[in-house]
Enzyme design. Structure first.
Site, PDB file in Angstrom:
ATOM      1  N   HIS A  21     -16.492  33.339   4.503  1.00  0.00           N
ATOM      2  CA  HIS A  21     -15.520  32.306   4.887  1.00  0.00           C
ATOM      3  C   HIS A  21     -15.454  32.167   6.408  1.00  0.00           C
ATOM      4  O   HIS A  21     -15.351  31.053   6.939  1.00  0.00           O
ATOM      5  CB  HIS A  21     -14.122  32.660   4.366  1.00  0.00           C
ATOM      6  CG  HIS A  21     -14.031  32.803   2.880  1.00  0.00           C
ATOM      7  ND1 HIS A  21     -13.896  34.030   2.264  1.00  0.00           N
ATOM      8  CD2 HIS A  21     -14.056  31.886   1.894  1.00  0.00           C
ATOM      9  CE1 HIS A  21     -13.828  33.856   0.960  1.00  0.00           C
ATOM     10  NE2 HIS A  21     -13.929  32.571   0.697  1.00  0.00           N
ATOM     11  N   ASP A  54     -22.100  29.306  -3.677  1.00  0.00           N
ATOM     12  CA  ASP A  54     -21.716  28.429  -4.783  1.00  0.00           C
ATOM     13  C   ASP A  54     -22.549  27.155  -4.711  1.00  0.00           C
ATOM     14  O   ASP A  54     -22.042  26.063  -4.484  1.00  0.00           O
ATOM     15  CB  ASP A  54     -20.221  28.114  -4.700  1.00  0.00           C
ATOM     16  CG  ASP A  54     -19.372  29.371  -4.819  1.00  0.00           C
ATOM     17  OD1 ASP A  54     -19.480  30.048  -5.851  1.00  0.00           O
ATOM     18  OD2 ASP A  54     -18.633  29.686  -3.876  1.00  0.00           O
TER      19      ASP A  54
END
Lengths: 304, 304
Positions: free
Chosen positions: A43, A156
């Protein structure tokens, strides 16, 4: 750094910043990193990218119930608001949007954004309804934050493909920017779910990145190798780990996520420099990990 | 008045106008009237409202293929670009967006916006997939035009309910403004499809507005009347017209479009001043007309 708990707050914080910073070229460009929190260096890499490219950097932290299936880990999804806010501060985030479930879903929800095609295989097949939940919540967040750019991790990869298709199909005026997978030094892809792994599971989980790496080297160097052979080798490698239970191993075109032509294998894709994804989902105990590698194919000289 | 054929053009025209008019309070508010063209005074009333309330008035004309069923009238839907542009000019439209099908759907579309619940009855039941097509194209148009306000006619009352639910659920920052049905002097609700009617069908079609009017007067004045009785009377009145073929007659709560409690009828709704819709769809030959009346219920004194 401002922290908004409501939609009205986040909108007004962003409007203020846009007005304040409108005098510089990139000043009023809004960069957005939507997350489910429990932030790690993956992140952080997205937030750094957002900080670099946008005048205003917005982070959302929301564990979205509608993207979890009934037997999935919604209830035990890890959370750590304090550490998340520290990391956000460190990465120069301007606004953190931290809504409650009631703020995001105040009444009975009747509207769903559905993307077909790219959702049929991989996690779309093993997590029915998951990508409807993702596309719907990301649509909501996009309408709330109104970003110019949104940053997503390539771990992802199917999520990136789904959101790119959604943005194109619905003419959302937002650039989807995929960012590279961040890994531990030993190769394990960073994930909030890694915290669930026992020491032994953690050790065995290295088979994922290792088998992907071996496969991609083979595809790059061996003109004769076929998709079936690659898939068989990855599957065998993972099955050698006694704690690993395969959900899927698949090799598809990227970003359309379509199966390769069985007769043709890699041939045409090599000639046209097409891209593929080799993706897998594997459970260690009750923890499901995903990993992938995306490659642009090239011709391989037959005699090296 | 500027005419945009592409998404890029309409975005740049609106951005220019926003910049030019940003010095006045309402100057940079964008009002939007999405239509399928063949404009009549019903559309004109929406454009006037948009002109009054917004600094920038945008009209789109697009016959959206994905909201027509396979046996519906897409191929013969009436068009008249020249007359439409004249009407738009007269109503002070700033930007007309006139895209081609290829501009709106350039690649295989995989994304659909679906609203359940409010789409289960009325036209949602008799035109499967219709409101998916409407919600999807309106999402696209909203993302292209980025309006602050959007104006819709109450003749398509279910469409208004669907879009209001979509906007709420997806947090679109857009105000949906429903505007009253515009009728011919004799009561027929204006519709682009009226042009299909023969003289005789046109005459018989008056039964729609007449039966709605009779029913609403009865509901307003007769404390003992039940929903069943109202529906039976409307149905009988329409069936007396030999050319009319009923698709549906229904009486529901508004805007949730749920059936009324059979035992309770109007009682609780009168007490709480709830709203209902009496809606119908009737075919005259191959032309399907819709009409409705929306009423806020009130207590009726038993002895007047």
């Amino acid at each position: 750094m401002r922290i908004a708990k409501t939609i009205a707050e986040v909108r007004s914080f962003i409007a203020e910043l846009r007005a304040e910073r409108s005098d510089t070229a990139s000043g009023s460009i809004v960069g957005f990193v939507p997350t489910m929190g429990y932030l790690h260096e993956g992140h952080a890499s997205l937030l750094r990218r957002s900080r670099q490219e946008s005048g205003i950097s917005v982070l959302s932290i929301f564990v979205n119930p509608i993207q979890f299936g009934p037997n999935e880990d919604l209830d035990r999804y890890p959370r750590s608001e304090e550490a998340d806010l520290k990391l956000a501060e460190r990465e120069g985030v301007d606004v953190v949007f931290l809504p409650s479930v009631a703020e995001m879903y105040p009444e009975e929800r009747r509207t769903t954004v559905t993307v077909t095609g790219v959702t049929e295989r991989l996690c779309g097949a093993s997590r029915p309804g998951h990508f409807d939940g993702v596309a719907t919540v990301v649509s909501k967040l996009f309408n709330i934050v109104k970003p110019d750019q949104a940053f997503f991790g390539a771990k992802d990869a199917q999520q990136v493909a789904v959101l790119q298709k959604m943005v194109n199909d619905l003419n959302m005026d937002i650039e989807i920017i995929p960012c590279p997978i961040i890994r531990e030094e030993d190769g394990l892809a960073l994930s909030s779910r890694n915290v669930y792994l026992s020491e032994e599971q953690r050790r065995e989980a290295l088979v994922l990145s290792r088998s992907l790496r071996t496969a991609s080297l083979r595809i790059e160097s061996d003109a004769a190798v076929t998709p079936e052979l690659i898939m068989a080798e990855v599957t065998t490698a993972i099955q050698e780990s006694p704690l690993a239970e395969i959900d899927y191993v698949d090799l598809l075109t990227f970003p359309n996520l379509e199966p390769l032509d069985e007769q043709d294998g890699f041939t045409k894709l090599r000639a046209s420099e097409g891209s593929i994804i080799l993706a897998l989902a594997v459970k260690f105990g009750s923890t499901r990990l995903i990993d992938n590698t995306i490659m642009k194919l090239k011709e391989v000289p037959l005699h090296v």
